[in-house]
Design an enzyme around this catalytic site. Sequence first.
Site, mmCIF file in Angstrom:
data_model
loop_
_atom_site.group_PDB
_atom_site.id
_atom_site.type_symbol
_atom_site.label_atom_id
_atom_site.label_comp_id
_atom_site.label_asym_id
_atom_site.label_seq_id
_atom_site.Cartn_x
_atom_site.Cartn_y
_atom_site.Cartn_z
ATOM 1 N N GLU B 46 0.853 -1.179 0.000
ATOM 2 C CA GLU B 46 0.000 0.000 0.000
ATOM 3 C C GLU B 46 0.883 1.220 0.000
ATOM 4 O OE1 GLU B 46 -2.035 -1.388 3.511
ATOM 5 O OE2 GLU B 46 -1.783 -3.039 2.113
ATOM 6 N N ASP B 57 -4.686 8.545 11.592
ATOM 7 C CA ASP B 57 -3.295 8.144 11.767
ATOM 8 C C ASP B 57 -2.673 8.641 13.057
ATOM 9 O OD1 ASP B 57 -2.578 6.588 9.407
ATOM 10 O OD2 ASP B 57 -3.179 8.399 8.317
#
Lengths: 602, 256
Positions: B46, B57
């Site tokens: 990815e 995140d």
Amino acid sequence: MKIKVCGLKHPENIEAVAALQPDYVGFIFYDKTPRYAAGLSADALQAIPASIRKTGVFVNESAENIDKLIAEYGFNAIQLHGDESPAFCAAFKGRVTVIKAFGLNEDFDFEQLKDYANNVDLFLFDTKTKIYGGSGKTFDWTILDQYKLDVPFFLSGGIGPENIAEVKNITHPQFYGVDLNSRFEIEPGLKNIEKLKDAFNIVKNKIQQMKYGVNEQGYYGDFGGAYIPEMLYPNVEELRQQYLNILNDEGFKAEFDDLLKNYVGRPSPLYHAKRYSEKYGANIFFKREDLNHTGSHKINNAIGQILLAKRLGKKRIIAETGAGQHGVATATVCALMGIECVVYMGEIDMARQAPNVSRMKMLGAKVIPATSGSKTLKDATNEALRDWIGNPVDTHYIIGSVVGPYPYPDMVARFQSIISAETKKQLVEYTGSELPQYVLACVGGGSNAMGMFYHFLDDESVKLVAVEAAGKGVNSGESAATTALGNEGVLHGSRTILMQTEDGQVVEPYSISAGLDYPGIGPQHAHLFKSHRGEYVSITDDEALQAGLLCCQLEGIIPAIETAHALAQLEKMKFEANDNVVICISGRGDKDLDTYIKYFNY
Amino acid sequence: MNRLNKLFASKNNNLLSIYFTAGYPALNTTVDIAEALEKSGADFLEIGFPYSDPVADGPTIQHSSEVALENGMSLKVLFEELTELRSRVSIPILLMGYFNPIAQYGIERFCKKAAEVGVDGIIVPDLPIYEYENMYSSYFIDNGLSNIFLVTPQTSEERIRKIDELSNSFIYLLSSSTITGYNLKLSDSVEDYYKRITAMKLKNPTVIGFGITDSSSFAKACNYANGAIIGSRFVKLLGEDGYMDKIDGFIKGIRP
């Protein structure tokens, strides 16, 4: 769940009820009720859409008369409220929907229904009374557990605004719908459309359809929605499913109203600012949100959300704050309710709004600096969202503005709408009309503005003016004038207008006022802007500070620098002598004294 | 059938996937890193494109995104770097990032461009199912791109079924409700969640991500899914000096 509205008899009222699109409407042909519909012209039923079943309600009427009335009024359902036998019902079944009504109490013998099961389409369970027809009282709904047949039933008897939400908890597999009657009336036979509308919204889980309001997917025109990672989905979905039920709950409303009155100090005054009026040549009114407990409008939403969080069983509250006003409001309500409170605040904002940081700490909140990105409001919002991702079950996130994923923009707007609701009433006393020519408010995310606009949205003669922060000038590169500088995209979970680079990176905004220093606006504002319902303008730091000082000297009110942006806009407008202008004084300037003092060298 | 489908058809366990942020630690490293990962045995990758406000995140990937943006990384730059992707790398590649940069680039244009450089799938954590299904799915499908959905321990069965129906390569299982970069603790409730998913007999394979940091957490995750994804721990490595030479050791350390 189906809705039947019963006991109609006035043509205009029938039309208004039909516009709500119930599943059934009922007309009572029994001469011992004040809701007797005899004399009603058959034409009055013509306009009822075919999707609504027209029901004739009878008590021990002859089959011959019923047939006559079916033909005359075009009924496609009949409701039999007397001692009609199974065979009597059977004679109509197949031609019209047959509803057989029974009055229930704890002694009711459900066995007797067996003979009817094959001869009717629906049962209607009402409260048992000595007389035929409705009593306006509820029965103990747990009795329904004894009903085991497979014919669906309507629930009737005493369902009103205060208990309509409870109906949704009935899980009986044959529960078909509710029958609404006397508890939604102005007088017998005349239905209260507003009350019915609220009830429909609760039952159908629908959001009140306002032209500029939110739709069921959470969109305002092209804006809104819930662009959130899966980790936030359960939290937001729980809110989406619950918020309207909770907000419409009578107990909730009572507690909210009580705290607004006795704790916040509402209604906040609508003050006719005479010296301002003289200066600008119009009637200028200040809606004094600065006089609220904690010094701004933010407390309205904080009170609403803490009550909601309690009902959701949450044990911990998180919030973001820019200027610190929302952080203080949240810390305040958490202290009030004895709930743990964590506030995220940009590191830069913590420095420039130090007194509010201390206030939050005194109130028992933990203040966590947001050190990423621009270290201001947007980053505080990111940190709060990250916290919520990691604490999905026990934590409620009290967003402070009309931003974020749906349902936040709508929920916060509803809590803040008290501002315009009060204004309308107060304005009537001054001017004889609830509608001014202009309404002004400052916009960062836009919660005070949305509260100030809310009840004027559909009154299109009222011009709505939203004032953004131009910072050092719209084209200076240091600005927070979102509608001037931004374009469409997604920020903090909703599609809206935001300041961003060509590559879709969020631009760090600038304003001297921490509360307006936000790169987006709420999705409903984006819609008002794009549809031209609102006029979106901007004011520089300098203009705002000058306006703030003018307000001190003309009216003896030190406004928050956010509010001063709205005041500064008055300089740029041309009024007619009779214009009534309402401006939302969203907060007081105590927190900004340092900035004012430095700027003016006091 | 794209490369992802072929991979899952040929190998259904112990798949190792690596996430890294394009433009971190420097521009023009994306394909070099991808190539090194393939050589070390990673099964698919990815590639993250940075966003200024990455709410899902933790600090490690936030930092990598900030550095990447400072370096000048953008979708435009990334697609330029990826023009040589398929001459050097043959394992499946996914692009992963937030919705706003895609929306600004243009969703249709993004999907076309991604397909053109040889990307196989897209992960957009903040693109909701409703919007995907009703507005954008045709762009993905027309360009042969798989859209990957996330599932957390809180995702309802009904919603997982819906996700399974809309997916056509694999489903990304989050080890817990968390942002990226936190260690996986395999508690009973997490095990129950994996078992619940297994019992649902989904039509798509599953890969576990978030909190996978070493060989032991990788092996545990592979007990319950077809493979696992490592992100933050690898991004940390990219922050070290001489990271290119450490990639092989890192991958072999995860899956000896």
